[in-house]
Design a protein around this motif. Structure first.
Motif, PDB file in Angstrom:
ATOM      1  N   ALA A 165       0.812  -1.225   0.000  1.00 34.96           N
ATOM      2  CA  ALA A 165       0.000   0.000   0.000  1.00 34.96           C
ATOM      3  C   ALA A 165       0.846   1.275   0.000  1.00 34.96           C
ATOM      4  N   LYS A 166       2.134   1.152   0.279  1.00 31.83           N
ATOM      5  CA  LYS A 166       3.000   2.339   0.295  1.00 31.83           C
ATOM      6  C   LYS A 166       3.319   2.845  -1.113  1.00 31.83           C
ATOM      7  N   TYR A 167       3.100   1.989  -2.118  1.00 32.62           N
ATOM      8  CA  TYR A 167       3.578   2.320  -3.455  1.00 32.62           C
ATOM      9  C   TYR A 167       2.409   2.514  -4.407  1.00 32.62           C
ATOM     10  N   PRO A 168       2.641   3.191  -5.536  1.00 34.31           N
ATOM     11  CA  PRO A 168       1.558   3.341  -6.527  1.00 34.31           C
ATOM     12  C   PRO A 168       1.008   1.961  -6.907  1.00 34.31           C
ATOM     13  N   SER A 169      -0.269   1.902  -7.242  1.00 38.93           N
ATOM     14  CA  SER A 169      -0.928   0.611  -7.402  1.00 38.93           C
ATOM     15  C   SER A 169      -0.298  -0.235  -8.513  1.00 38.93           C
ATOM     16  N   ASP A 170       0.360   0.411  -9.489  1.00 38.60           N
ATOM     17  CA  ASP A 170       0.987  -0.375 -10.561  1.00 38.60           C
ATOM     18  C   ASP A 170       2.464  -0.673 -10.266  1.00 38.60           C
ATOM     19  N   GLN A 171       2.885  -0.473  -9.018  1.00 33.21           N
ATOM     20  CA  GLN A 171       4.296  -0.685  -8.668  1.00 33.21           C
ATOM     21  C   GLN A 171       4.445  -1.645  -7.484  1.00 33.21           C
ATOM     22  N   LYS A 172       3.707  -2.738  -7.535  1.00 30.93           N
ATOM     23  CA  LYS A 172       3.757  -3.701  -6.431  1.00 30.93           C
ATOM     24  C   LYS A 172       5.162  -4.219  -6.151  1.00 30.93           C
ATOM     25  N   GLN A 173       5.958  -4.316  -7.209  1.00 29.70           N
ATOM     26  CA  GLN A 173       7.312  -4.869  -7.081  1.00 29.70           C
ATOM     27  C   GLN A 173       8.144  -4.095  -6.059  1.00 29.70           C
ATOM     28  N   SER A 174       7.791  -2.809  -5.874  1.00 33.14           N
ATOM     29  CA  SER A 174       8.541  -2.000  -4.910  1.00 33.14           C
ATOM     30  C   SER A 174       8.518  -2.613  -3.514  1.00 33.14           C
ATOM     31  N   ALA A 175       7.519  -3.423  -3.227  1.00 38.15           N
ATOM     32  CA  ALA A 175       7.404  -4.015  -1.891  1.00 38.15           C
ATOM     33  C   ALA A 175       8.236  -5.274  -1.730  1.00 38.15           C
ATOM     34  N   VAL A 176       9.018  -5.637  -2.760  1.00 36.50           N
ATOM     35  CA  VAL A 176       9.693  -6.938  -2.703  1.00 36.50           C
ATOM     36  C   VAL A 176      10.736  -7.023  -1.589  1.00 36.50           C
ATOM     37  N   MET A 177      11.436  -5.923  -1.325  1.00 34.70           N
ATOM     38  CA  MET A 177      12.457  -5.988  -0.278  1.00 34.70           C
ATOM     39  C   MET A 177      11.818  -6.261   1.078  1.00 34.70           C
ATOM     40  N   ALA A 178      10.728  -5.533   1.354  1.00 35.17           N
ATOM     41  CA  ALA A 178      10.039  -5.748   2.623  1.00 35.17           C
ATOM     42  C   ALA A 178       9.394  -7.138   2.656  1.00 35.17           C
TER      43      ALA A 178
END
Lengths: 439, 159
Positions: B15-28
């Protein structure tokens, strides 16, 4: 803590980091004023330029100028990023800022977002300080609940969403485009520039990245005015700066002082040399900055221009102090290993060169050095520098060149005698387990 | 493959990232998965990748690039000691040597009972607190004298 400090002034360890404490110290007054008075963004950037705040992450680039590069009227998303990926050996100031005064970073970022028209921001926090990441998230929750970040901040039409993102063990992500790649969920490999982040940044959108301490300074500049901040330091070197002192001193830690303060005074604040020993060498701005002999350093003042004139860089303000018990070959060996380990592997000169540097320094330290090894090291660094996408290659080379330049005799002694100039028992006496008095 | 609680945590990150950028959550997400399972076997990385709708190889690239992810099993307590120069000047190397001796293992080894793994760390950004070590990636222990190391290992022994 320095009597002249701004960012760390009035903070009391872990007890005073919450929103109410920050507000009691005058926090969020700058943001409230800007929103209430609808201050034009140009005025904010003009104040920053007048303050001569220079980037606190290492490069020392003027912050006001950086902000003016953002195409404010560009339609569509614009992003703001805070670089708290503090992993340059010797640097540990952003950890204390986020731990003891996280709201000053949040306020600074909100002001930056207002000035540059960014609707969303991320604070990228070094993975190893995970507890600090958790604290920053708590501080964000407080700010969100108080309407200081989020939609329609303080009832205005200004909205700015801010989140924390953590690293997980990669020094290279402190490089700003590697940091953006990492936020995008990729390996942290730096991007070729240009295009610069101001035109093509996070998710391909205009992005400004500043260091934690840079953002933390912004509310103070807004409150005291650009000139007031500048006058704390000296011309071309505005304000106060945190210096992280580590190594052979009695009280390692962070000291916030006015730029232009003599190094000798800073050393005194840190309790002087451990065991009253003689100072041998100082790395003044983090492990990537060239080492300086102790006596040269004793004549320097702590600001960008003085350290640059002496042949090094103020960098991130990480001062690594080494006394006469230090084997400079061993010291360089450890740093060279670090850059070898942390090279992202993208550019051949850095990927291969850092390993080469480490192996040669390693063999000198272990009595296997060859007569032409110092020439070889200089030749390898010459072939790395300026031939890579990012500055890690240069960062690996500058310590090697400067250690050889200033302590070449010690390297030559190692090669010739197959042992260290500083006897092992003396080295042990200098660097054995040490307990901080503040522990 | 992951508990409801872990999945909820991952959702909060997405939810922290734009809806089309789910990959950004991969580190967490990889961090959360590792906390639950202890390390990151390949099928777990693939699961995380599928959850974030990204190619498995891209998640594997991340897991193998950042050194706090464990791609092989580690002991119940992973101890990472910083031995970089600023720490070494204030006893970091000696702290690591002391732990090696006490546990009878070298760096990158695990004790026979599976309790402890020892790692050599790079700069943690806490040089003023040297010697510094991390316990299971997330808890930083500062000014680790031999007495404090004894105390820590004794506490962890029973956990």
């Amino acid at each position: 803590m320095s009597a002249h400090g701004l960012i760390l002034a009035g903070v009391d360890g872990d007890r005073t980091w919450r929103l109410q404490d920050y507000v009691a110290r005058g926090g969020y007054a700058a943001l409230r004023k800007i929103i209430a008075e609808k201050t034009p963004p140009e005025t904010i950037i003009a104040e920053l330029k007048a303050s001569v705040l220079r980037g606190r992450g290492g490069a020392g680039f003027p912050t006001g100028l950086k902000w003016s590069f953002m195409p404010r009227s560009f339609p569509g998303d614009k992003y703001l990023a805070c670089n708290s990926d503090e992993g340059e050996p010797g640097t540990f100031k952003d950890r204390d800022i986020l731990r003891y005064n996280p709201h000053t970073v949040i306020e600074g970022m909100a002001i930056a977002a207002y000035a540059m028209g960014c609707a969303r921001g991320y604070n990228y926090i070094h993975g190893e300080i995970f507890e600090i990441y958790q604290r920053f998230e708590e501080a964000l929750d407080e700010a969100r609940a108080a309407g200081l970040i989020g939609q329609n901040i303080l009832g205005s039409d200004f909205s700015f969403e801010l989140f924390a993102h953590h690293g997980y063990g990669a020094y290279i992500c402190g490089e700003e485009t590697a940091l953006l790649e990492s936020i995008e969920g990729k390996k942290g490999q730096p991007r070729f520039k240009p295009p610069f982040p101001a035109s093509y940044g996070l998710y391909g959108k205009p992005t400004t990245i500043n260091n934690t301490e840079t953002f933390a300074s912004v509310p103070f500049i807004m409150n005291m005015g650009g000139n007031g901040f500048l006058e704390l330091g000296k011309p071309n070197n505005g304000g106060t700066k945190l210096f992280s002192i580590s190594g052979h001193v009695n009280r390692p830690g962070n000291y916030e002082i006015n730029l232009g303060t003599p190094f000798s005074e800073l050393l005194e604040m840190a309790g002087g040399m451990r065991g009253g020993r003689k100072i041998k060498g100082v790395i003044p701005g983090g492990s990537s900055s060239p080492v300086l002999p102790g006596d040269v350093m004793m004549d320097c003042t702590m600001d960008y221009d003085s350290i640059s004139k002496a042949g090094s860089m103020l960098g991130s303000g990480a001062v690594i102090v080494m006394d006469e018990t230090t084997c400079m070959v061993k010291a360089l060996e450890r740093l060279s290993y670090f850059y070898f380990e942390e090279s992202c592997g993208q550019c051949t000169p850095c990927r291969e060169g850092t390993g080469w540097l480490y192996r040669v320094v390693h063999r000198i330290e272990n009595g296997l050095g060859r007569p032409d090894d110092l020439d070889l090291l200089n030749s390898v660094t010459g072939n790395i520098m300026g031939r890579t996408i990012c500055a890690l290659g240069d960062a690996a080379s500058m310590p090697v060149q400067s250690f050889i330049k200033h302590f070449g005799d010690e390297f030559a002694y190692h090669i010739e005698n197959k042992k260290c100039l500083v006897p092992p028992e003396v080295q042990y006496a200098g660097s054995q387990i040490y307990v901080s008095p503040s522990c | 493959m992951l508990s409801q609680e872990s999945l909820q945590q991952i959702d909060r990150e997405i939810a922290k990232y734009p809806s089309d950028q789910k990959q950004s959550a991969v580190m967490a997400a990889l961090r959360i998965a590792q906390v639950e399972k202890g390390w990151l076997p390949r099928d777990l990385i693939e699961f995380v990748a599928a959850y974030l709708e990204m190619p498995a190889i891209a998640a594997y690239e991340v897991a193998s690039f950042y050194n706090m992810y464990d791609l092989e099993p580690v002991g119940r307590h992973k101890i990472t000691v910083c031995t970089n120069l600023p720490c070494a000047l204030s006893g970091g190397v000696h702290a690591a040597e002391y732990i090696k001796q006490k546990l009878g293992i070298d760096f990158n080894e695990t004790t026979a009972d599976g309790k402890f793994t020892l790692k050599e760390g790079e700069c943690m950004g806490a040089c003023g607190d040297a010697p510094v070590l991390l316990h299971n990636n997330h808890k930083m222990c500062s000014w680790m004298t031999t007495e404090k190391i004894d105390q820590l290992l004794a506490e962890l022994e029973n956990k």
